[in-house]
Design a protein around this motif. Structure first.
Motif, PDB file in Angstrom:
ATOM      1  N   THR A  69      45.958  35.867  -2.551  1.00 17.55           N
ATOM      2  CA  THR A  69      46.249  35.104  -1.345  1.00 17.55           C
ATOM      3  C   THR A  69      47.605  34.439  -1.495  1.00 17.55           C
ATOM      4  O   THR A  69      47.898  33.832  -2.529  1.00 17.55           O
ATOM      5  CB  THR A  69      45.178  34.031  -1.090  1.00 17.55           C
ATOM      6  N   ARG A  70      48.446  34.562  -0.468  1.00 13.72           N
ATOM      7  CA  ARG A  70      49.762  33.922  -0.493  1.00 13.72           C
ATOM      8  C   ARG A  70      49.618  32.403  -0.403  1.00 13.72           C
ATOM      9  O   ARG A  70      48.566  31.892  -0.045  1.00 13.72           O
ATOM     10  CB  ARG A  70      50.634  34.432   0.656  1.00 13.72           C
ATOM     11  N   SER A  71      50.709  31.719  -0.699  1.00 18.92           N
ATOM     12  CA  SER A  71      50.685  30.251  -0.652  1.00 18.92           C
ATOM     13  C   SER A  71      50.385  29.726   0.740  1.00 18.92           C
ATOM     14  O   SER A  71      49.870  28.614   0.895  1.00 18.92           O
ATOM     15  CB  SER A  71      52.027  29.699  -1.143  1.00 18.92           C
ATOM     16  N   ASP A  72      50.701  30.533   1.775  1.00 22.39           N
ATOM     17  CA  ASP A  72      50.420  30.099   3.139  1.00 22.39           C
ATOM     18  C   ASP A  72      49.025  30.495   3.614  1.00 22.39           C
ATOM     19  O   ASP A  72      48.676  30.311   4.767  1.00 22.39           O
ATOM     20  CB  ASP A  72      51.468  30.660   4.103  1.00 22.39           C
ATOM     21  N   GLY A  73      48.223  31.056   2.683  1.00 18.84           N
ATOM     22  CA  GLY A  73      46.848  31.407   3.006  1.00 18.84           C
ATOM     23  C   GLY A  73      46.649  32.823   3.482  1.00 18.84           C
ATOM     24  O   GLY A  73      45.508  33.270   3.661  1.00 18.84           O
TER      25      GLY A  73
END
Length: 256
Positions: A69-73
């Motif tokens: 999952t990316r840092s932005d969700g």
């Protein structure tokens, strides 16, 4: 036993999703780690080829979980992915993330262990080192070469998003290989501590394990992308240790 094929005519027990090069030859290190396990455990499977531009859409279509999952969700979809229909063809097990797949295969198919009892923690640390430290100096060399070895449609996909890295030549290439050799030298020094335990080639001293497959997957990447420059060098380093490891893993390198 047919290990893998691109044909869709015969429903397989396990499907392994992979990214082709121009000649549909397996080359991705993380996928090779799983291919090694499947071959070592003698599990029937076939390869499903997906070009990079289609990965996210296809994995979402089959219901594969994101691998991260990316840092932005936002979810990240990467390969390998397996679809295991063995136990229930109507409700197959679908898994992503290389280490998760390796753990699943070991637990579900325990014959011919790749994680001998008591080795799971140390092997996990070894594999983390291979991926996050050992392989890093190789990236400036092999990533651009890998880009040029991809099908044209995939190359165009990456060009649309960013300018691909330049293939290193001359002194830059030599300096990069020297940085890589420092990591090989360090790892050889560590593995030499096994001398007297087994054949001194494999990480656990005697039998092939997941750690060896993770390392040999990197060797395959070098050989596939830089056979006459990179692999010609690496196979002679450290007294030919890496060539001997290649030979130990060769029976589990079956392809199409």
């Amino acid at each position: 036993m047919s290990r893998h094929t691109s044909s869709r005519s015969c429903p397989p027990m396990i499907m392994l999703y992979d990214v082709p090069g121009r000649d549909v030859q397996p080359w991705v290190p993380n996928v090779w780690r799983i291919r090694f396990i499947l071959n070592y455990k003698r599990l029937p499977y076939r390869t499903v080829w997906i070009e990079f531009p289609d990965v996210e859409r296809e994995l979402m279509r089959i219901g594969a979980p994101p691998s991260a999952t990316r840092s932005d969700g936002r979810p990240v979809y990467t390969l390998p992915v397996i679809v295991d229909q063995t136990r229930n063809p109507h409700r197959p097990t679908i898994l992503s993330n290389t280490n998760n797949i390796a753990e699943y295969l070991e637990q579900t198919y325990p014959a011919r262990q790749v994680f001998p009892d008591g080795s799971r923690a140390m092997q996990s640390l070894f594999v983390h080192y291979i991926q996050e430290v050992f392989s890093q100096p190789l990236l400036p060399i092999l990533v651009p070469l890998s880009h040029h070895a991809l099908p044209e449609r995939t190359q165009a996909h990456f060009r649309a998003g960013q300018v691909p890295a330049t293939v290193l030549v001359g002194q830059q290439r030599e300096l990069a290989w020297q940085a890589a050799k420092e990591q090989f030298d360090f790892l050889a020094m560590i593995l030499d501590k096994n001398n007297g335990d087994g054949d001194g080639i494999v990480a656990m001293g005697e039998h092939l394990t997941y750690a060896d497959f993770a390392l040999c997957a990197v060797l395959i990447w070098i050989e596939r992308m830089s056979a006459h420059d990179g692999w010609a060098r690496v196979r002679t380093w450290n007294g030919g240790r890496w060539s001997r490891l290649w030979d130990r893993c060769r029976p589990y390198m079956e392809e199409l």
